[in-house]
Design a protein around this motif. Sequence first.
Motif, PDB file in Angstrom:
ATOM      1  N   THR A 167       0.806  -1.223   0.000  1.00 17.87           N
ATOM      2  CA  THR A 167       0.000   0.000   0.000  1.00 17.87           C
ATOM      3  C   THR A 167       0.840   1.275   0.000  1.00 17.87           C
ATOM      4  OG1 THR A 167      -0.090  -0.071   2.423  1.00 17.87           O
ATOM      5  CG2 THR A 167      -1.913  -1.116   1.213  1.00 17.87           C
ATOM      6  N   GLN A 170       0.767   3.600  -3.250  1.00 18.23           N
ATOM      7  CA  GLN A 170      -0.380   4.473  -3.454  1.00 18.23           C
ATOM      8  C   GLN A 170      -0.356   5.638  -2.458  1.00 18.23           C
ATOM      9  OE1 GLN A 170      -0.767   0.965  -3.233  1.00 18.23           O
ATOM     10  NE2 GLN A 170      -0.630   0.956  -5.469  1.00 18.23           N
ATOM     11  N   GLU A 189      -1.436  -5.398  -3.270  1.00 14.59           N
ATOM     12  CA  GLU A 189      -1.428  -4.318  -2.283  1.00 14.59           C
ATOM     13  C   GLU A 189      -1.425  -4.832  -0.854  1.00 14.59           C
ATOM     14  OE1 GLU A 189      -4.307  -1.280  -2.859  1.00 14.59           O
ATOM     15  OE2 GLU A 189      -3.908  -1.074  -5.009  1.00 14.59           O
TER      16      GLU A 189
END
Length: 232
Positions: A167, A170, A189
């Motif tokens: 993650t 992002q 992710e």
Amino acid sequence: MSSRILALDTATEACSAALLNQQQIDARFEIAPRDHTQRILPFIEALLQAQQLELTALDALAFGRGPGSFTGVRIGIGIAQGLALGAMLPMIGISTLATLAQGAFRQQGATRVLTAIDARMGEVYWAEYQRDEQGVWQGEASESVLSPEAALARMQALEGEWFTAGTGWQAWPQLQQGHALTLRASGVELPTAEDMLPLAQQAWQRGDTVAPEHAEPTYLRNEVTWKKLPGR
């Protein structure tokens, strides 16, 4: 060597469990940020029932040791310890970051993976993993908690093509620039217990297990504090 291993992970907003039974894998996965304690045990029960197995028939129990959410890691290790103690099973701690790398390999065939999990507080949990010819991931020593600027500096010291997982990419899009690497998104992710199983099987075959009372999490940010607690 075939084995029976149950894996569970609650270290991030994902909640997952997976069962390896003589090379057959069955898995459960759900994104449940605040429902880990309600979801994980039914997942495990369903997996065992589907294979008509008792916990005591397993060879080992693997748990996601972190890094990740402090609360999530504690929940996972607590549940895993309880199950392992009751069934007298050895435990195997699996890195969340290594699990992401294995996920990138499963989905994309990636053998060089930069893993980054958003650690909040302006930081990322970071590692650089490379899969060797024996199928073993090298890179545990690179696991750290870094500012995005420090992670970028690490990337500037690398070269070539790497896949990304976690993650953190992002959360901190600036990691995509400011270096000479060719980055490819793996699409992974969050960690899954399914991807813990190959790592756990390797550890089990090496004899790299611990008794339940010696199972410990990896917080990176907080592990010094954890190790100073009485009785640890």
